[in-house]
Design an enzyme around this catalytic site. Structure first.
Site, PDB file in Angstrom:
ATOM      1  N   ASP A  21     -15.701  -4.283   6.361  1.00 37.36           N
ATOM      2  CA  ASP A  21     -16.196  -3.938   5.025  1.00 37.36           C
ATOM      3  C   ASP A  21     -17.275  -2.885   5.183  1.00 37.36           C
ATOM      4  O   ASP A  21     -18.392  -3.195   5.600  1.00 37.36           O
ATOM      5  CB  ASP A  21     -16.731  -5.217   4.357  1.00 37.36           C
ATOM      6  CG  ASP A  21     -17.522  -4.932   3.092  1.00 37.36           C
ATOM      7  OD1 ASP A  21     -17.352  -3.833   2.521  1.00 37.36           O
ATOM      8  OD2 ASP A  21     -18.300  -5.810   2.672  1.00 37.36           O
ATOM      9  N   ASP A  25     -19.218  -4.928  -0.158  1.00 34.77           N
ATOM     10  CA  ASP A  25     -18.829  -5.761  -1.304  1.00 34.77           C
ATOM     11  C   ASP A  25     -18.139  -7.056  -0.864  1.00 34.77           C
ATOM     12  O   ASP A  25     -17.599  -7.794  -1.697  1.00 34.77           O
ATOM     13  CB  ASP A  25     -17.928  -4.974  -2.274  1.00 34.77           C
ATOM     14  CG  ASP A  25     -16.642  -4.492  -1.613  1.00 34.77           C
ATOM     15  OD1 ASP A  25     -16.438  -4.759  -0.407  1.00 34.77           O
ATOM     16  OD2 ASP A  25     -15.830  -3.838  -2.289  1.00 34.77           O
ATOM     17  N   ASP A  29     -12.157  -2.553   3.798  1.00 31.72           N
ATOM     18  CA  ASP A  29     -11.702  -1.289   3.203  1.00 31.72           C
ATOM     19  C   ASP A  29     -11.261  -0.329   4.312  1.00 31.72           C
ATOM     20  O   ASP A  29     -11.391  -0.634   5.500  1.00 31.72           O
ATOM     21  CB  ASP A  29     -12.816  -0.690   2.324  1.00 31.72           C
ATOM     22  CG  ASP A  29     -14.167  -0.718   3.029  1.00 31.72           C
ATOM     23  OD1 ASP A  29     -14.246  -0.203   4.162  1.00 31.72           O
ATOM     24  OD2 ASP A  29     -15.137  -1.294   2.476  1.00 31.72           O
ATOM     25  N   ASP A 200       8.542  -5.021   2.463  1.00 36.16           N
ATOM     26  CA  ASP A 200       8.261  -6.357   1.955  1.00 36.16           C
ATOM     27  C   ASP A 200       9.528  -6.992   1.374  1.00 36.16           C
ATOM     28  O   ASP A 200      10.284  -6.342   0.644  1.00 36.16           O
ATOM     29  CB  ASP A 200       7.201  -6.222   0.849  1.00 36.16           C
ATOM     30  CG  ASP A 200       6.698  -7.561   0.364  1.00 36.16           C
ATOM     31  OD1 ASP A 200       6.042  -8.258   1.152  1.00 36.16           O
ATOM     32  OD2 ASP A 200       6.965  -7.906  -0.801  1.00 36.16           O
ATOM     33  N   GLU A 269      11.081  -7.117   6.220  1.00 30.84           N
ATOM     34  CA  GLU A 269      10.770  -8.552   6.193  1.00 30.84           C
ATOM     35  C   GLU A 269      12.013  -9.277   5.684  1.00 30.84           C
ATOM     36  O   GLU A 269      12.338  -9.206   4.491  1.00 30.84           O
ATOM     37  CB  GLU A 269       9.581  -8.819   5.255  1.00 30.84           C
ATOM     38  CG  GLU A 269       9.125 -10.271   5.324  1.00 30.84           C
ATOM     39  CD  GLU A 269       8.279 -10.713   4.145  1.00 30.84           C
ATOM     40  OE1 GLU A 269       7.609 -11.742   4.268  1.00 30.84           O
ATOM     41  OE2 GLU A 269       8.299 -10.039   3.099  1.00 30.84           O
TER      42      GLU A 269
HETATM   43  C1  NOJ Z   1       5.834 -11.127   1.464  1.00 33.07           C
HETATM   44  C2  NOJ Z   1       4.414 -10.785   1.755  1.00 33.07           C
HETATM   45  O1  NOJ Z   1       4.212 -10.801   3.143  1.00 33.07           O
HETATM   46  C3  NOJ Z   1       3.568 -11.777   1.010  1.00 33.07           C
HETATM   47  O2  NOJ Z   1       2.224 -11.716   1.383  1.00 33.07           O
HETATM   48  C4  NOJ Z   1       3.758 -11.521  -0.461  1.00 33.07           C
HETATM   49  O3  NOJ Z   1       3.043 -12.500  -1.190  1.00 33.07           O
HETATM   50  C5  NOJ Z   1       5.239 -11.590  -0.853  1.00 33.07           C
HETATM   51  N1  NOJ Z   1       6.086 -10.900   0.072  1.00 33.07           N
HETATM   52  C6  NOJ Z   1       5.461 -10.977  -2.205  1.00 33.07           C
HETATM   53  O4  NOJ Z   1       5.289  -9.587  -2.142  1.00 33.07           O
END
Ligand code: NOJ
Length: 536
Positions: A21, A25, A29, A200, A269
């Site tokens: 940080d 805050d 970042d 993701d 993922e």
């Molecule tokens: C997988 C991500 O790694 C997770 O952190 C997130 O909450 C969900 N996808 C939704 O985007």
């Protein structure tokens, strides 16, 4: 073509809220990350995967994006991003960003427009459906985070789909303009120099076009850990539609065409645990994702046999020529030190960094951090607030850099967004750097060994027959044989590897060892070793 950089790389995940940080805050970042690059370089990782840093209402801590082409002011500015990437490149490290294609924030202008009226040109950018004649939900799909996957928009009288929070509406990837706009987002970041994407929930982007009801589950869990109501369905229709393959082939084309020299990598993922189905995301001609994340090691108990079986199952399912990868933790999963236990953290790191394939290390695992208990009132994760037991806060605690209040993560007089681990005197980076015998030094030595040992990076994988509680495998490359032997138990274990030549220990979790006669090789309790075989 020369060997792709990501096959030789070790990736390190930075969760930006919790790294450093710089502005006091209590939230990390981009400048705070820049200030910590010495650590990453000293450690010896090759690439950083940065979790979302985009403008976001932060309902899911950045996985709800309201502008795909900017930086949240909490994290800094586009200039800070450009500076971060320039610094990383100057240090010969690469940057992967988190690309979140399945959903935006409900505050993204695209969604605000889409929900503004049934006739709006952006209406079909999201998935809208009428209620059933009796006013009920369009189908039985559930949100991963609890409750139905549909929310009614009173104003237009239709439901919209959200596989996660209601504040994360699913984009409609069947709409060509959505695909074009999202591919432009990729080009935007490529033009700023990024070296790859972590995608993701990559297998969610396309669903059954007829929106059929999921059938009831026949037992077991939908994910690799119990998720409550979500487990009562077989998730046949709400994700994993085969049409996603064409999208990822096209995305691969976008990456390759942008700059063939850069070899930008795509890592998806993919929480699919039928390994043959999982492997389809490489593409039939290896022309889709460079790597679907392999979460096999996260799905099994910390047990030699279970680990050996899952490693072998994934190896067996890999299409010919496909490059594997290994994962032991991330910002969604209980930390490996908590799952495996503190005595096994080094064995775990040895496993991760000596198996075949590109490893991804989660920030703090190099310190052996465990899950941090979150006191009542300081919980943050919407999943945990909605479904008891699912909180990911304990693995997202800030990194302890020094033995000072707030660990040097943020100023001592502010409250960090999540509590830090206790015991900074032993766990902090500074304390561990002073101690040659620490987990941090062990991880660094292992990374150096991997870098210097072609068999560990490129070699074949051959599991060996060893006694219960142990797992051993050979990595072989151009005449060099390297043996990894791991003891998952708290008792000494003798390995009968008499058919192998003598080995020299390159690294042990327990410090120095002599040359080893493999006919009577004994692993101490919780010990792991890497050996180079002589005359092998
Ligand atoms: C997988 C991500 O790694 C997770 O952190 C997130 O909450 C969900 N996808 C939704 O985007």
């Amino acid at each position: 073509m020369r060997r792709e950089w990501w096959k030789n790389a070790v990736i390190y995940q930075v969760y930006p809220r919790s790294y450093g940080d710089s502005d006091g805050d209590g939230i990390g970042d981009l400048q705070g990350i820049r200030q910590r690059l010495d650590h990453l370089q000293w450690l010896g990782v090759d690439a950083v995967w940065l979790s979302p840093f985009y403008p976001s209402p932060m309902k899911d801590f950045g996985y709800d994006i309201s502008d795909y082409r900017n930086v949240h002011p909490l994290f800094g500015s586009l200039q800070d991003f450009d500076d971060l990437i320039a610094d990383l490149h100057a240090r010969d490290m690469r940057l992967l960003i988190d690309y979140v294609p399945n959903h935006s924030s409900d505050q993204h202008p695209w969604f605000l427009e889409s929900r503004s009226g049934r006739d709006h040109p952006r209406r079909e950018w999201y998935v809208w459906r009428d209620p059933k004649p009796d006013g009920s939900l369009p189908n039985n799909w559930l949100s991963v985070f609890g409750g139905p996957a549909w929310t009614l928009d009173e104003h237009t009288g239709q439901f919209y789909l959200h596989s996660f929070l209601p504040e994360q509406p699913d984009l409609n990837w069947r709409h060509p303009e959505v695909k074009a706009a999202m591919f432009d987002v990729v080009r935007f970041w490529l033009s700023r120099g990024v070296d790859g994407l972590r995608i993701d929930t990559a297998h969610y982007i396309l669903k059954d076009p007829d929106l059929r009801d999921n059938p009831p589950a026949t037992g077991g869990v939908a994910f690799h850990r119990p998720m409550g109501e979500y487990d009562r369905q077989l998730h046949l229709y709400d994700k994993g539609h085969p049409d996603a393959h064409a999208v990822y082939r096209e995305l691969r084309g976008v990456l390759d065409a942008f700059d063939p020299v850069r070899q930008a990598v795509s890592i998806g993922e993919i929480h699919v645990f039928d390994w043959h189905e999982w492997a389809t995301y490489y593409g039939e001609a290896l022309d889709e994702l460079h790597m679907p994340f392999n979460f096999g090691l996260l799905t099994v108990p910390w047990d030699a046999l279970a680990i050996r079986q899952v490693v072998n199952a994934v190896e067996a399912a890999l299409p010919s020529g496909a490059w594997p990868n290994q994962v032991l933790g991330n910002h969604d999963e209980s930390r490996v030190a908590s799952r495996a236990g503190p005595l096994q953290t080094r064995v775990a790191m040895l496993l991760l960094l000596t198996l075949r394939g590109t490893p991804t290390l989660y920030q703090g695992d190099e310190l052996g951090l465990e899950d941090v208990p979150i006191p009542a009132g300081r919980e943050q994760d919407p999943w945990g607030l909605q479904v008891p037991g699912m909180s990911r806060d304990p693995v997202r605690a800030p990194i302890p850099w020094q033995d000072v209040p707030n660990g040097g993560f943020c100023p001592p007089n502010v409250e960090s967004w999540l509590p830090l681990p206790a015991d900074l005197a032993h766990l902090s980076v500074e304390a561990q750097r002073r101690n040659e015998g620490s987990m941090l030094h062990f991880t660094r030595r292992l990374l150096a060994l991997r870098r210097l040992t072609p068999a560990l990076r490129e070699g074949t994988y051959r599991p060996l027959d060893t006694p219960e509680g142990t797992f051993a495998y050979l990595r072989e490359f151009e005449g060099e044989s390297v043996l990894t032997a791991l003891n998952f138990t708290g008792q000494q274990r003798q390995l009968a590897l008499g058919n192998l030549p003598t080995g020299t220990v390159l690294l042990s979790t327990h410090g120095e060892r002599e040359a080893v006669d493999l006919t009577k090789f004994t692993l101490r309790p919780d010990e792991g070793c890497v050996l180079v075989l002589r005359g092998g």
